[in-house]
Write an enzyme that holds these catalytic residues in place. Structure first.
Site, PDB file in Angstrom:
ATOM      1  N   ASP A 266      -4.090   7.739   8.355  1.00  0.00           N
ATOM      2  CA  ASP A 266      -5.219   6.894   8.770  1.00  0.00           C
ATOM      3  C   ASP A 266      -4.868   5.846   9.825  1.00  0.00           C
ATOM      4  O   ASP A 266      -5.614   4.908  10.018  1.00  0.00           O
ATOM      5  CB  ASP A 266      -5.820   6.206   7.538  1.00  0.00           C
ATOM      6  CG  ASP A 266      -4.811   5.290   6.853  1.00  0.00           C
ATOM      7  OD1 ASP A 266      -3.669   5.178   7.347  1.00  0.00           O
ATOM      8  OD2 ASP A 266      -5.165   4.693   5.823  1.00  0.00           O
TER       9      ASP A 266
ATOM     10  N   HIS B  47      -1.101   4.569   7.185  1.00  0.00           N
ATOM     11  CA  HIS B  47      -0.416   5.244   6.082  1.00  0.00           C
ATOM     12  C   HIS B  47      -0.140   6.703   6.382  1.00  0.00           C
ATOM     13  O   HIS B  47      -0.854   7.336   7.154  1.00  0.00           O
ATOM     14  CB  HIS B  47      -1.254   5.110   4.807  1.00  0.00           C
ATOM     15  CG  HIS B  47      -1.636   3.695   4.531  1.00  0.00           C
ATOM     16  ND1 HIS B  47      -2.869   3.187   4.878  1.00  0.00           N
ATOM     17  CD2 HIS B  47      -0.934   2.680   4.011  1.00  0.00           C
ATOM     18  CE1 HIS B  47      -2.909   1.901   4.562  1.00  0.00           C
ATOM     19  NE2 HIS B  47      -1.752   1.567   4.038  1.00  0.00           N
TER      20      HIS B  47
ATOM     21  N   SER C 198       0.803  -1.227   0.000  1.00  0.00           N
ATOM     22  CA  SER C 198       0.000   0.000   0.000  1.00  0.00           C
ATOM     23  C   SER C 198       0.832   1.272   0.000  1.00  0.00           C
ATOM     24  O   SER C 198       0.346   2.318  -0.406  1.00  0.00           O
ATOM     25  CB  SER C 198      -0.947   0.019   1.203  1.00  0.00           C
ATOM     26  OG  SER C 198      -0.209  -0.085   2.404  1.00  0.00           O
TER      27      SER C 198
END
Ligand SMILES: *[C@@H]1O[C@H](CO)[C@@H](O)[C@H](O)[C@H]1NC(C)=O
Ligand SMILES: *[C@@H]1O[C@H](CO)[C@@H](O)[C@H](O)[C@H]1NC(C)=O
Ligand SMILES: *[C@@H]1O[C@H](CO)[C@@H](O)[C@H](O)[C@H]1NC(C)=O
Length: 354
Positions: free
Chosen positions: A318, A321, A43
């Site tokens: 978040d 991240h 990610s």
């Protein structure tokens, strides 16, 4: 989609051009003319892969730069996007995306939740992507074979307008940024005695209760997990050095993103950010876990995991991240080569240093 992740990130920039030179020459050499950028990872560098394959990333992701969700798990650009800007290439389209993609200058095989080793987990349980690094490699091999086939004389009518030329593969920058999900699966699945909670990420640190002395470092990070990440990176670096002697035609760079991220977390205020472990989007506190963009119950009331008013002063977006501002800061630290081995900027990483 959030698999719990730690600030340990490993990066390898590898590319395949063989010009040999001494370090001292780098400054006077012209920039590399990269024909493309191919990325593999999780990610931290996914520009829309897992979003296309499964559930789309929702609002308020993307709010700062793209002004809408853009397949990235941040409020804006990722380190990979800043790398693309730095070397003068467009942002890289996700291989798994089918709408409005552009593969003239590379492709991105990274997906959120990817691991190096295949794990006995799924995207639905634990958020682990089925596209582990070996699968991403298979996808790249297929991508390359099909492009070569399309450009061959057998397909005069094929639409190649959004595809790069076969000869460009050997003039591209290949980047790999993966590993932290392998560690987080390990932390989750180890036996109770071995299992000690996790790194600098609020998704983990917000779970820590009454820590024993020394369990957390002075910045509130879980020491054991960061030690593991550093050990991982030490072994990675040794492998990278070994790989150079096996792939003598390639110029391979090891990039220490861990040091950049830890520097930011340990001196956030100095660099103009708020407290390092505060989350901009969603609510991650003791007894409360409402992730960014979702809805949950807090103190008996329905609460939405909205974004903070001023994302650029937060490091963590978040809970897992980083914000675009933090990604930009990290990119500024690593792209000039000061945390690389050999210490050459990304613009000159095509030169093989002996
Ligand atoms: C997954 O399960 C199989 C079968 O039980 C086992 O052989 C393999 O090592 C496991 N993989 C991981 C990464 O734990
Ligand atoms: C929820 O309750 C806790 C204490 O019970 C309090 O500290 C916190 O501020 C409350 N949160 C909200 C959003 O009201
Ligand atoms: C690279 O950039 C960082 C951040 O701006 C700076 O601290 C460092 O001195 C630079 N290193 C080189 C070699 O230019």
């Amino acid at each position: 989609m959030e698999s719990s992740v730690k600030p340990a990130v490993i990066g390898i920039l590898a590319l395949f051009i063989c010009v040999h030179l001494a370090m001292a020459d780098v400054g006077i050499l012209p920039r590399c003319s990269w024909a493309g950028l191919y990325n593999f990872g999780d990610s931290n560098s996914d520009t829309g892969g897992i979003s296309a394959a499964f559930t789309p990333v929702s609002s308020p992701y993307g709010m700062t730069f793209f002004k809408k969700p853009a397949g990235r798990l941040s409020d804006g650009r990722l380190v990979l996007d800043f790398l693309a800007e730095y070397i003068g290439l467009p942002y890289v389209s996700a291989y798994l995306d089918t709408i409005n993609t552009d593969y003239r200058h590379g492709a991105n095989f990274a997906t959120g939740g990817s691991t190096i080793r295949r794990q006995n987990e799924t995207i639905f349980k634990g958020g682990i992507s089925p596209f582990s690094l070996d699968i991403q490699t298979v996808q790249f091999t297929q991508f390359k074979a099909r492009i070569i086939d399309l450009w061959s004389s057998g397909h005069p009518a094929a639409d190649k307008s959004q595809l790069q030329r076969p000869g460009d593969f050997s003039k591209a920058l290949f980047t790999i940024d993966i590993g932290q999900n392998d560690l987080s699966v390990g932390f989750r699945t180890l036996s109770k005695q071995q299992l000690r909670p996790v790194g600098c990420l609020p998704v983990s640190t917000s779970n820590v209760r009454n820590p024993e002395p020394g369990y957390l470092d002075r910045y509130g990070c879980i020491r054991y997990q960061n030690d593991m990440a550093m050990e991982f990176n030490r072994q990675l670096k040794a492998r990278v050095i070994k790989l150079r002697s096996e792939l003598t035609e390639a110029a391979i760079t090891y990039v220490d993103i861990y040091t950049a991220k830890y520097k930011l977390i340990s001196s956030t205020k100095e660099y103009g950010f708020y407290e390092p472990l505060k989350v901009c989007c969603g609510h991650l506190e003791k007894n409360v876990r409402i992730f960014c963009g979702t809805t949950g119950i807090m103190n008996g009331t329905t609460v939405h995991g909205d974004a903070c008013a001023n994302p650029p002063v937060y490091v963590i977006w978040d809970g897992v991240h980083m914000t675009e501002a933090a990604n930009r800061w990290v990119a500024n630290q690593i792209l000039n080569g000061s945390l690389s081995d050999p210490p050459i900027p990304a613009t000159h990483a095509c030169y093989k240093h002996l």
